[in-house]
Design a protein around this motif. Structure first.
Motif, PDB file in Angstrom:
ATOM      1  N   ARG A 163      37.027  70.121 -31.736  1.00 20.67           N
ATOM      2  CA  ARG A 163      38.445  69.436 -31.593  1.00 20.67           C
ATOM      3  C   ARG A 163      39.203  70.255 -30.429  1.00 20.67           C
ATOM      4  NH1 ARG A 163      41.955  70.802 -36.688  1.00 20.67           N
ATOM      5  NH2 ARG A 163      41.230  73.019 -36.803  1.00 20.67           N
ATOM      6  N   VAL A 164      39.969  69.412 -29.562  1.00 17.03           N
ATOM      7  CA  VAL A 164      40.866  70.206 -28.478  1.00 17.03           C
ATOM      8  C   VAL A 164      42.399  70.215 -29.139  1.00 17.03           C
ATOM      9  CG1 VAL A 164      39.400  69.238 -26.520  1.00 17.03           C
ATOM     10  CG2 VAL A 164      41.551  67.958 -27.348  1.00 17.03           C
ATOM     11  N   GLY A 165      42.589  69.557 -30.257  1.00 17.45           N
ATOM     12  CA  GLY A 165      43.812  69.418 -30.941  1.00 17.45           C
ATOM     13  C   GLY A 165      44.677  70.887 -31.120  1.00 17.45           C
ATOM     14  N   THR A 172      43.781  66.590 -36.189  1.00 18.97           N
ATOM     15  CA  THR A 172      42.055  66.414 -36.275  1.00 18.97           C
ATOM     16  C   THR A 172      41.432  67.226 -36.910  1.00 18.97           C
ATOM     17  OG1 THR A 172      41.933  67.213 -34.134  1.00 18.97           O
ATOM     18  CG2 THR A 172      42.070  64.877 -34.176  1.00 18.97           C
ATOM     19  N   TYR A 181      47.449  62.465 -27.344  1.00 19.32           N
ATOM     20  CA  TYR A 181      46.531  62.695 -26.027  1.00 19.32           C
ATOM     21  C   TYR A 181      45.255  61.808 -26.439  1.00 19.32           C
ATOM     22  CZ  TYR A 181      44.210  66.075 -29.813  1.00 19.32           C
ATOM     23  OH  TYR A 181      43.955  66.452 -30.721  1.00 19.32           O
ATOM     24  N   GLY A 182      44.765  61.411 -25.148  1.00 20.17           N
ATOM     25  CA  GLY A 182      43.568  60.539 -25.184  1.00 20.17           C
ATOM     26  C   GLY A 182      43.016  60.353 -23.976  1.00 20.17           C
ATOM     27  N   SER A 183      41.880  59.443 -23.679  1.00 20.75           N
ATOM     28  CA  SER A 183      41.106  59.595 -22.592  1.00 20.75           C
ATOM     29  C   SER A 183      41.640  58.313 -21.788  1.00 20.75           C
ATOM     30  CB  SER A 183      39.756  59.383 -22.881  1.00 20.75           C
ATOM     31  OG  SER A 183      39.234  58.448 -23.876  1.00 20.75           O
ATOM     32  N   ASN A 184      42.044  57.257 -22.624  1.00 22.54           N
ATOM     33  CA  ASN A 184      42.176  55.989 -21.604  1.00 22.54           C
ATOM     34  C   ASN A 184      43.690  55.658 -21.161  1.00 22.54           C
ATOM     35  OD1 ASN A 184      42.364  53.148 -21.186  1.00 22.54           O
ATOM     36  ND2 ASN A 184      40.753  52.748 -22.973  1.00 22.54           N
ATOM     37  N   LEU A 235      43.549  62.998 -21.136  1.00 20.11           N
ATOM     38  CA  LEU A 235      42.352  63.958 -21.206  1.00 20.11           C
ATOM     39  C   LEU A 235      41.700  64.017 -19.910  1.00 20.11           C
ATOM     40  CD1 LEU A 235      40.412  63.185 -24.505  1.00 20.11           C
ATOM     41  CD2 LEU A 235      40.961  65.120 -23.646  1.00 20.11           C
ATOM     42  N   ARG A 242      37.734  67.650 -36.426  1.00 21.74           N
ATOM     43  CA  ARG A 242      36.310  67.893 -36.161  1.00 21.74           C
ATOM     44  C   ARG A 242      35.914  69.436 -35.400  1.00 21.74           C
ATOM     45  NH1 ARG A 242      34.623  67.023 -30.651  1.00 21.74           N
ATOM     46  NH2 ARG A 242      36.566  66.707 -29.499  1.00 21.74           N
ATOM     47  N   ARG A 254      48.403  54.084 -27.904  1.00 18.69           N
ATOM     48  CA  ARG A 254      48.374  53.181 -29.014  1.00 18.69           C
ATOM     49  C   ARG A 254      48.504  54.195 -30.159  1.00 18.69           C
ATOM     50  NH1 ARG A 254      43.896  50.346 -25.236  1.00 18.69           N
ATOM     51  NH2 ARG A 254      42.926  52.657 -25.703  1.00 18.69           N
ATOM     52  N   PRO A 282      45.612  62.940 -31.377  1.00 16.18           N
ATOM     53  CA  PRO A 282      44.520  62.100 -30.413  1.00 16.18           C
ATOM     54  C   PRO A 282      44.822  60.606 -30.802  1.00 16.18           C
ATOM     55  CG  PRO A 282      43.222  62.845 -31.757  1.00 16.18           C
ATOM     56  CD  PRO A 282      44.543  63.537 -32.335  1.00 16.18           C
ATOM     57  N   GLU A 283      44.031  59.680 -29.685  1.00 11.52           N
ATOM     58  CA  GLU A 283      43.791  58.381 -30.082  1.00 11.52           C
ATOM     59  C   GLU A 283      42.310  58.302 -30.279  1.00 11.52           C
ATOM     60  OE1 GLU A 283      45.647  55.304 -27.934  1.00 11.52           O
ATOM     61  OE2 GLU A 283      43.702  54.325 -27.497  1.00 11.52           O
ATOM     62  N   TYR A 284      42.018  57.756 -31.691  1.00 11.62           N
ATOM     63  CA  TYR A 284      40.632  57.578 -32.235  1.00 11.62           C
ATOM     64  C   TYR A 284      40.586  56.010 -32.301  1.00 11.62           C
ATOM     65  CZ  TYR A 284      38.932  62.231 -33.612  1.00 11.62           C
ATOM     66  OH  TYR A 284      38.793  63.496 -33.483  1.00 11.62           O
ATOM     67  N   ASN A 285      39.760  55.447 -31.623  1.00 10.43           N
ATOM     68  CA  ASN A 285      39.674  53.794 -31.816  1.00 10.43           C
ATOM     69  C   ASN A 285      40.914  53.086 -31.795  1.00 10.43           C
ATOM     70  OD1 ASN A 285      36.701  53.718 -31.559  1.00 10.43           O
ATOM     71  ND2 ASN A 285      36.681  54.731 -33.808  1.00 10.43           N
ATOM     72  N   ARG A 286      41.490  53.294 -30.876  1.00  8.52           N
ATOM     73  CA  ARG A 286      43.038  52.705 -30.789  1.00  8.52           C
ATOM     74  C   ARG A 286      43.901  52.992 -31.697  1.00  8.52           C
ATOM     75  NH1 ARG A 286      41.892  47.637 -26.652  1.00  8.52           N
ATOM     76  NH2 ARG A 286      40.474  48.684 -25.576  1.00  8.52           N
TER      77      ARG A 286
HETATM   78  C1  FMN Z   1      35.734  58.651 -33.070  1.00 10.62           C
HETATM   79  C2  FMN Z   1      36.659  58.498 -31.718  1.00 10.62           C
HETATM   80  C3  FMN Z   1      37.133  57.562 -31.217  1.00 10.62           C
HETATM   81  C4  FMN Z   1      38.059  57.592 -30.030  1.00 10.62           C
HETATM   82  N1  FMN Z   1      38.305  56.595 -29.535  1.00 10.62           N
HETATM   83  C5  FMN Z   1      39.405  56.765 -28.587  1.00 10.62           C
HETATM   84  C6  FMN Z   1      40.422  55.747 -27.987  1.00 10.62           C
HETATM   85  O1  FMN Z   1      40.254  54.674 -28.738  1.00 10.62           O
HETATM   86  N2  FMN Z   1      41.174  55.902 -26.980  1.00 10.62           N
HETATM   87  C7  FMN Z   1      41.042  57.074 -26.473  1.00 10.62           C
HETATM   88  O2  FMN Z   1      41.854  57.328 -25.550  1.00 10.62           O
HETATM   89  N3  FMN Z   1      40.219  58.168 -26.798  1.00 10.62           N
HETATM   90  C8  FMN Z   1      39.205  58.081 -27.764  1.00 10.62           C
HETATM   91  N4  FMN Z   1      38.517  59.013 -28.002  1.00 10.62           N
HETATM   92  C9  FMN Z   1      38.544  60.383 -27.474  1.00 10.62           C
HETATM   93  C10 FMN Z   1      39.515  61.318 -28.363  1.00 10.62           C
HETATM   94  O3  FMN Z   1      40.854  60.913 -27.798  1.00 10.62           O
HETATM   95  C11 FMN Z   1      39.346  62.752 -27.362  1.00 10.62           C
HETATM   96  O4  FMN Z   1      37.799  63.037 -27.939  1.00 10.62           O
HETATM   97  C12 FMN Z   1      39.983  63.956 -28.139  1.00 10.62           C
HETATM   98  O5  FMN Z   1      39.638  64.849 -27.655  1.00 10.62           O
HETATM   99  C13 FMN Z   1      39.858  63.820 -29.765  1.00 10.62           C
HETATM  100  O6  FMN Z   1      40.742  64.766 -30.298  1.00 10.62           O
HETATM  101  P1  FMN Z   1      40.195  66.174 -30.841  1.00 10.62           P
HETATM  102  O7  FMN Z   1      39.562  66.901 -29.867  1.00 10.62           O
HETATM  103  O8  FMN Z   1      41.468  67.027 -31.485  1.00 10.62           O
HETATM  104  O9  FMN Z   1      39.179  65.539 -32.149  1.00 10.62           O
HETATM  105  C14 FMN Z   1      37.817  58.870 -29.409  1.00 10.62           C
HETATM  106  C15 FMN Z   1      37.215  60.052 -29.781  1.00 10.62           C
HETATM  107  C16 FMN Z   1      36.612  59.835 -31.080  1.00 10.62           C
HETATM  108  C17 FMN Z   1      35.931  61.315 -31.668  1.00 10.62           C
END
Ligand code: FMN
Length: 187
Positions: free
Chosen positions: A15-17, A10, A114-117, A147, A12, A122, A83-87
């Motif tokens: 970011r937590v990466g 990542t 890592y991811g929230s969901n 997360l 941004r 995915r 992380p997961e971004y938009n699946r």
């Molecule tokens: C554009 C965007 C899309 C995301 N989509 C998902 C998702 O589909 N599933 C999920 O579990 N988390 C999703 N997240 C949450 C990220 O996994 C979480 O913000 C994570 O900290 C992102 O990694 P980073 O901090 O290194 O950027 C999304 C975050 C962003 C910014």
């Protein structure tokens, strides 16, 4: 010495990466005789893919591509931190992967997601598919960090012993595979 890159996917602000990559790097110091370094995609300032020719040709027009190519080429294997971004995986990581071809091939990889969901599950599956197209061999063990439960307030990483044990297993696998594939790379 086997050289491994921890690819931080990542870019941004906020970011937590980097916390996850630093933890992988720290645990990797205990292990295996391989050399590990964090490779932060953000340091390479890669624009959206702008090479006129296919990466299959390895004939790069831009200095940013040559710099990125040189780093990936010198590594024997990878741990992708994504992380997961938009699946799926973040576009920053897909873009960085798309820039190169031969530099990835015949190498091993492990995935720390890592991811929230669903804790990045995915993103892992998509990354395995992408890796297959580049002859990157992904190992079975993967990490899926939540997360919600592995971070405080979604921002401060608090890795558990269970995850550290899984990471050691992943590092053992990926380092062994990186070594085992050496003859293929030499050929
Ligand atoms: C554009 C965007 C899309 C995301 N989509 C998902 C998702 O589909 N599933 C999920 O579990 N988390 C999703 N997240 C949450 C990220 O996994 C979480 O913000 C994570 O900290 C992102 O990694 P980073 O901090 O290194 O950027 C999304 C975050 C962003 C910014």
């Amino acid at each position: 010495m086997t050289r491994m890159g921890i690819i931080l996917g990542t870019t941004r602000p906020g970011r937590v990466g980097p916390q996850v990559a630093a933890w992988v790097h720290q645990v990797a110091q205990e292990d295996t005789g391989a050399e590990f370094e964090v490779v932060d995609i953000a340091d390479y300032d890669l624009p959206l893919f702008d090479e006129p020719r296919s990466p299959l040709l390895g004939d790069y027009a831009h200095e940013h591509t040559r710099k990125w190519s040189a780093k990936i080429a010198e590594l024997d294997g990878f741990v992708f931190v994504t992380p997961e971004y938009n699946r799926s995986i973040p576009s920053s990581l897909k873009n960085a992967i798309d820039y190169l071809y031969a530099e990835w091939t015949g190498k091993a990889a492990g995935i720390v997601a890592y991811g929230s969901n669903v804790s990045g599950a995915r993103a892992v599956e998509h990354l395995r598919l992408i890796a297959a197209g580049l002859h990157i061999a992904t190992v079975r063990t993967q990490l899926n960090l939540s997360l919600v439960t592995d971070f405080e307030s979604f921002t401060t990483f608090t890795p558990s012993d269970r995850h550290a044990a899984a990471l050691r297993q992943l590092l053992t696998e990926v380092t062994a595979w990186a070594r085992a594939l050496a003859p293929l790379r030499a050929a």
